[in-house]
Structures are given as structure tokens and as C-alpha cells.
Design an enzyme around this catalytic site. Sequence first.
Site, short mmCIF file in Angstrom:
data_model
loop_
_atom_site.label_atom_id
_atom_site.label_comp_id
_atom_site.label_asym_id
_atom_site.label_seq_id
_atom_site.Cartn_x
_atom_site.Cartn_y
_atom_site.Cartn_z
N ARG A 1 0.80 -1.22 0.00
CA ARG A 1 0.00 0.00 0.00
C ARG A 1 0.84 1.28 0.00
NH1 ARG A 1 -5.42 -1.16 3.69
NH2 ARG A 1 -5.97 -3.15 2.71
N ASP B 1 -15.65 9.02 8.27
CA ASP B 1 -14.62 8.00 8.02
C ASP B 1 -13.25 8.65 8.17
OD1 ASP B 1 -14.74 5.01 6.77
OD2 ASP B 1 -12.87 6.01 6.23
#
Length: 312
Positions: A50, A158
Amino acid sequence: MTSARAARDSGPAQSVTEISDDEFALFQALICRESGIHLAASKKPMLVSRLMRRVNTLKLDSFGDYYRHILNDRMNEMVRLLDAVSTNETWFFRNPKHFSFVREELCPLWGADARDSKRPRRITAWSAASSSGEEPFSLAMSLLDGLPGWDIRVLATDLSSRVLEKAEAATWSIEKSGDIPPRYLKRFMLRGTGAQHGKMKAGPELRNVVTFRRFNLNDEFWSIETDEPFDLVFCRNVLMYFEPKRRERVLRRIIRRLPERGYLFLGDAEGLTGFDSMRLAAPAVYTARANPDLGRIAADGGPDRADRKGAR
């Protein structure tokens, strides 16, 4: 100049593909401190996959260099890091029994109380790990269907700015329509045409009740735009990634936001142990032990996945 730097300056850049144990430990501590998320040692390959593109885009020599770059640019690069490590898997009406509980148990109960002037015709809900929007829009559909004419407000938050951009666009592949009950699909979703063929978008009735904000559950101080208690809080499949002490702190802060008749929804793999003031109202649904409505709730199942097919 180090030999590594000299090599990079004298020829084509070499991709950084490996992270040392010491570098992983630095990121592990930083991510936990900033987000509450604990990365086990088994997540080392995931972290590399990532972050590798960003490290190489910046033409850095190592993950250690990227760690120091983050510390020097916390305002922007920290957000990128947390975006990268966030897990955003979701779908409409995930765990359908939760939405059935809202629609078939809570909405009739609240409706009866409103008719008896025991409560206002308003519901405030919080989707605390909203990802790309499927959960808060599923909740909004359930509430709008179950409480017509009510003031419905869903706050969706979020950690990841990237997925919040997708959520606010409220547009998904039409393939996701199979997860939405047909009557909701017909009422609330618009099918794309022309350049938007193969997509669907939440209609205005739905978009008008959901508000998106970036929010970090692990922040030392919470700044939520409303002081009004939440009737419902969905905090599902996120706290399982937190270390225990941080998870407990988040849960205590959420519970303080619930009124006596409020409800907390967790993921099936998450529990609420050590909170004597709360009790189970339905699978993975908790409420205050003193909630007088408990005797009126007959929690049962909801529509299973096989019942939710079709698209406009």
C-alpha cells in the site's frame, strides 16, 4: 553522499520494495498512535504493497525516508498514510438483520411513541465508519421507508478522505444493485444513462439526509458538529482493528453520545464486554440496560441476501 543516493542520482531510480523490521515497527507505532489501528506483524506485506507506490513516486531511498517525510509534512502526508492503511470493504445492507431491526422493530416503536407525543418526529443517526457510503445510505433508506415524513439526519464519517470523496459522489457500479431490496432500489436509486451507463446514483431524497465528514475515532478530542444525542450509532467492523485500550476508549465515548433509548450496532466479530450499563437488544446491537423499550422489542431476522435482487 551515501552510495545508495549516489546510485540513484547516477542512473535510473531503483524501486523500493522491502521494509526492514525496524522500519515496520516505526510505522506500526505511528499508525496506532494516530488512528488506533494495530498492524500485526503479519500485515507487513500489506503495508509494503500500500505504501510502495507513494515511496517510489517521491523517489525516496527507503521506507525509513518516507517515515521521516511524513513527520515533516504531517498535515498532508499523514492523511495519505491513513488513507492507504484503511480497510474499506463494504456493501449495501451488509448484515441485513441490522437494517431489518431498524425498519421492522425500531421504526414502528418510534412511530407509536410519536403518535402518543412521547418523542419528536426526528431521528439522528451516525455511521462512524462509513467507507464509500453504502452503510449510511442503507441506513437512510431504512429510516426514510419506515418513518415517512420524519426529519431524518444521518452523519457519515470516516478516517479516509479518499473513500469519503467516493461516498459523497454517491455513484456506484450497477452491479451493487443486487444488494439493495427491489422496493428501495426503485424508490431511491437512479440508473445511469449515456456516459453513466452501467452506474447507479443515490437520488436526491436519499442524498439530502446524509452528511459526510472526515473524522478520526482515535483523536484525543472529538469535534462532532452536533451536540444532540444519536438515536442510532453504527460502528461496525472497524474497532476490531484497534488495540484494546483504544477500542475501549472509543466505545465509552460513543456510549456517552447515546440517550437511554439509543442503540449501538457493532460488527458480528466485535463485542461489548465490560460495559455493565449496556445489554444486548439483538445480535450485535446494544442499548442501555435501563432502556424501557426492551420489553417491547421482539428482535428477529430480516430479509436474507437471496431476497434482495433486481435493478431498475
